[in-house]
Scaffold this active site. Structure first.
Site, PDB file in Angstrom:
ATOM      1  N   ASN A   1       0.871  -1.179   0.000  1.00 30.93           N
ATOM      2  CA  ASN A   1       0.000   0.000   0.000  1.00 30.93           C
ATOM      3  C   ASN A   1       0.906   1.227   0.000  1.00 30.93           C
ATOM      4  O   ASN A   1       1.508   1.559   1.017  1.00 30.93           O
ATOM      5  CB  ASN A   1      -0.875  -0.036   1.255  1.00 30.93           C
ATOM      6  CG  ASN A   1      -2.186   0.703   1.145  1.00 30.93           C
ATOM      7  OD1 ASN A   1      -2.879   0.848   2.134  1.00 30.93           O
ATOM      8  ND2 ASN A   1      -2.566   1.162  -0.030  1.00 30.93           N
TER       9      ASN A   1
ATOM     10  N   ASN B   1      -6.886  10.310  -0.695  1.00 29.61           N
ATOM     11  CA  ASN B   1      -6.860   9.238  -1.682  1.00 29.61           C
ATOM     12  C   ASN B   1      -6.382   9.764  -3.036  1.00 29.61           C
ATOM     13  O   ASN B   1      -6.264  10.971  -3.247  1.00 29.61           O
ATOM     14  CB  ASN B   1      -8.256   8.630  -1.823  1.00 29.61           C
ATOM     15  CG  ASN B   1      -8.729   7.985  -0.543  1.00 29.61           C
ATOM     16  OD1 ASN B   1      -8.001   7.235   0.090  1.00 29.61           O
ATOM     17  ND2 ASN B   1      -9.968   8.278  -0.145  1.00 29.61           N
TER      18      ASN B   1
ATOM     19  N   CYS C   1      -5.964   5.220   7.897  1.00 32.10           N
ATOM     20  CA  CYS C   1      -5.278   4.224   7.064  1.00 32.10           C
ATOM     21  C   CYS C   1      -4.277   3.481   7.938  1.00 32.10           C
ATOM     22  O   CYS C   1      -3.345   4.089   8.468  1.00 32.10           O
ATOM     23  CB  CYS C   1      -4.573   4.874   5.885  1.00 32.10           C
ATOM     24  SG  CYS C   1      -3.635   3.716   4.860  1.00 32.10           S
TER      25      CYS C   1
ATOM     26  N   GLU D   1     -10.476   0.051  -2.710  1.00 33.02           N
ATOM     27  CA  GLU D   1     -10.550   1.158  -1.758  1.00 33.02           C
ATOM     28  C   GLU D   1     -11.297   2.331  -2.373  1.00 33.02           C
ATOM     29  O   GLU D   1     -11.015   2.727  -3.512  1.00 33.02           O
ATOM     30  CB  GLU D   1      -9.144   1.602  -1.342  1.00 33.02           C
ATOM     31  CG  GLU D   1      -8.412   0.593  -0.469  1.00 33.02           C
ATOM     32  CD  GLU D   1      -7.239   1.218   0.250  1.00 33.02           C
ATOM     33  OE1 GLU D   1      -7.460   2.173   1.030  1.00 33.02           O
ATOM     34  OE2 GLU D   1      -6.101   0.762   0.034  1.00 33.02           O
TER      35      GLU D   1
ATOM     36  N   CYS E   1      -4.757  -3.100   2.335  1.00 39.51           N
ATOM     37  CA  CYS E   1      -5.516  -2.096   3.077  1.00 39.51           C
ATOM     38  C   CYS E   1      -5.513  -2.515   4.540  1.00 39.51           C
ATOM     39  O   CYS E   1      -6.038  -3.586   4.878  1.00 39.51           O
ATOM     40  CB  CYS E   1      -6.936  -1.983   2.538  1.00 39.51           C
ATOM     41  SG  CYS E   1      -7.980  -0.820   3.456  1.00 39.51           S
TER      42      CYS E   1
END
Length: 264
Positions: free
Chosen positions: A6, A57, A66, A194, A203
């Protein structure tokens, strides 16, 4: 930096004040035209905690939390000498999180984040075009998730169904979407769409939501490895506090300089 694949762009906001972080997230996150990432994270100070986090994002929308980014922030502030604490607090839009660092030879090797107690865990009856996808659960881990258990995760057409579920699974608004296959009582395989970023390799809050749904549905006990496309996170439940704990790696990828997007 990346945590289990990520990947986000991290800016130390106390040194660099971005005039328009939404535009920066949109421009810099674009592959080929920018840096390419899942989004933008600002590391700042807080009157209520050791550090603060804002996360945008790839589409510019602001997220509340997050998990993977939290671990990366812990590595950043420790390895860069901004703190010598091995337990730090992080101020997020979903509350203050406690991060415990595993340090070896002066560098952070892993981080455990206390993600708090799932706010809502309940089974969903998906209807209409979503009927028959699988056993579905709604979980709020500081941000909203729809977790769907399937027999074969490779048969899920995530690029097609992901954006439709993000927009239409819940009448209250957009959600993150996880498809999960149970591999064993302590091992789950997860793929994620996501909200605001699309398909990502991992995630952190999604892994916690998947674990919480697996626990609520009797699929696992108090600990499980959640295997994602970018890596594996260890998720467990503290029986005294009922909090979900997330452990995993964080890594620097590269550092550099970039100009803020010019006015159009």
């Amino acid at each position: 930096m990346q945590g289990a694949g990520n990947d986000y762009i991290y800016v130390e906001a106390t040194r660099f004040c971005l005039a328009d972080p939404v535009r920066c997230a949109q421009a810099w996150s674009r592959p080929h035209f920018g840096i390419g990432s899942d989004g933008l994270v600002l590391i700042g100070r807080s009157a209520a905690a050791d550090f603060s986090m804002r996360i945008f994002n790839a589409d510019g929308s602001e997220a509340r939390m997050c998990g993977n980014a939290s671990r990366c922030i812990a590595k950043y502030v420790y390895d860069k000498g901004l703190t010598d604490k091995e337990t730090i607090t992080l101020d997020t839009l979903s509350g203050i999180k406690t991060l415990r660092l595993t340090v070896e030879d002066g560098q952070v090797q892993a981080v455990t984040v206390d993600m708090g107690e799932p706010v809502v865990v309940h089974q969903l009856a998906l209807s209409g075009k979503f009927a028959g996808l699988g056993d579905a659960w709604f979980v709020n881990m500081g941000n909203p998730h729809v977790v769907i258990f399937v027999d074969d995760i490779q048969k899920v057409d995530l690029p097609s169904i992901g954006p439709r579920l993000e927009q239409g699974a819940m009448p209250e608004g957009r959600v993150n979407v996880e498809f999960v296959q149970q591999l064993d009582t302590d091992r789950l395989r997860m793929r994620v769409w996501e909200r605001g970023s699309g398909i990502t390799l991992a995630c952190g809050t999604g892994a916690c939501a998947s674990f919480a749904a697996a626990q609520a549905s009797g699929r696992c006990n108090t600990r499980a490895d959640v295997v994602m496309d970018g890596g594996t996170l260890r998720i467990s439940k503290d029986l005294q506090t009922r909090h979900v704990l997330m452990s995993g790696p964080a890594a620097f990828v590269f550092e550099g300089e970039i100009e803020e997007p010019a006015d159009e």
